[in-house]
Design an enzyme around this catalytic site. Sequence first.
Site, short mmCIF file in Angstrom:
data_model
loop_
_atom_site.label_atom_id
_atom_site.label_comp_id
_atom_site.label_asym_id
_atom_site.label_seq_id
_atom_site.Cartn_x
_atom_site.Cartn_y
_atom_site.Cartn_z
N SER A 58 49.83 37.51 42.35
CA SER A 58 50.98 38.15 43.02
C SER A 58 50.35 38.84 44.33
O SER A 58 51.06 38.64 45.10
CB SER A 58 51.71 39.10 42.29
OG SER A 58 52.12 38.50 40.87
N HIS A 103 52.46 32.42 36.60
CA HIS A 103 53.19 32.91 35.46
C HIS A 103 54.35 32.04 34.70
O HIS A 103 54.28 32.05 33.54
CB HIS A 103 54.02 34.10 35.75
CG HIS A 103 53.21 35.38 36.31
ND1 HIS A 103 53.42 35.95 37.61
CD2 HIS A 103 52.50 36.15 35.90
CE1 HIS A 103 53.13 36.59 37.92
NE2 HIS A 103 52.04 37.02 36.95
N ARG A 143 42.88 33.81 33.72
CA ARG A 143 42.60 33.02 34.81
C ARG A 143 40.92 32.66 35.00
O ARG A 143 40.37 32.35 33.91
CB ARG A 143 42.94 33.47 36.34
CG ARG A 143 44.42 33.41 36.55
CD ARG A 143 44.92 34.08 37.47
NE ARG A 143 44.72 35.60 37.32
CZ ARG A 143 45.14 36.77 37.90
NH1 ARG A 143 45.99 36.39 38.99
NH2 ARG A 143 44.74 37.96 37.73
N LYS A 153 49.03 50.73 39.47
CA LYS A 153 49.14 50.46 40.73
C LYS A 153 50.45 50.56 41.28
O LYS A 153 51.66 50.26 40.69
CB LYS A 153 48.52 49.12 41.08
CG LYS A 153 49.14 47.87 40.22
CD LYS A 153 48.30 46.74 40.38
CE LYS A 153 48.83 45.78 39.32
NZ LYS A 153 47.84 44.48 39.14
O1 PNS Z 1 50.35 42.12 35.14
P1 PNS Z 1 49.06 43.30 34.88
O2 PNS Z 1 49.35 44.18 36.05
O3 PNS Z 1 47.85 42.52 34.78
O4 PNS Z 1 49.86 43.89 33.55
C1 PNS Z 1 49.19 44.89 33.01
C2 PNS Z 1 49.99 45.48 31.85
C3 PNS Z 1 51.42 46.01 32.62
C4 PNS Z 1 50.40 44.50 30.94
C5 PNS Z 1 49.43 46.93 31.35
O5 PNS Z 1 48.64 47.55 32.37
C6 PNS Z 1 50.18 47.67 30.30
O6 PNS Z 1 51.00 47.11 29.65
N1 PNS Z 1 50.48 48.91 30.96
C7 PNS Z 1 51.18 49.73 29.99
C8 PNS Z 1 50.70 50.91 29.44
C9 PNS Z 1 49.76 50.54 28.22
O7 PNS Z 1 50.26 50.05 27.34
N2 PNS Z 1 48.36 50.76 28.72
C10 PNS Z 1 47.53 50.30 27.49
C11 PNS Z 1 47.18 48.73 27.27
S1 PNS Z 1 45.59 48.75 26.91
#
Ligand code: PNS
Length: 164
Positions: free
Chosen positions: A132, A19, A94, A43
């Site tokens: 992570s 990150h 990645r 999650k």
């Molecule tokens: O680090 P991650 O878990 O890959 O991040 C994923 C994240 C948190 C960026 C994504 O799941 C998110 O923004 N969720 C919030 C809900 C949302 O906006 N969902 C629609 C996105 S397509």
Amino acid sequence: MTMPRAIYPGSFDPITYGHIDIVRRARKLFPKLIIAIVANPNKQAFFSVQEREQITRDALAEMGIDDVEVTSYTGLLIDCAHKLEASAVVRGLRANSDFDYEFQMALTNRDLDSEIETVLFMTAGKYSFLSSSIVKEVKRFGGDIASFVPKSVDDALTRKLADQ
Ligand code: PNS
């Protein structure tokens, strides 16, 4: 012209050198970069959102990065981007396995707001395996994570695991 402003959203559970590499590189394109930590991921997070915010701030300070803000959000990422007046969403890519998810997320977000662009940064090769989840697993079983996370993050994991 206003300064390009971007958010870098994610779980950051916890932040890793992968990150931080993205933060450093995105910072060169976006004078204003805000790390936005999601408080309602699908999650279950290991650290609470308050803990993740603090760990992220400590890690940035340890790495000498003092011009990146950290915040958290609930609900939609695109709403958070709006609220923070960001014109771009930064994400790291990645391996191949990330692509489908990032593609789906970028297109969904563009459908929700075509003014906000998703910008994907290819990971540095040496961090292409890092996540992570892997960091937490290695730490839980006593492995050395010094090359994966800053010391302050390692210490936070030590404390959290001891509390459990
Ligand atoms: O680090 P991650 O878990 O890959 O991040 C994923 C994240 C948190 C960026 C994504 O799941 C998110 O923004 N969720 C919030 C809900 C949302 O906006 N969902 C629609 C996105 S397509």
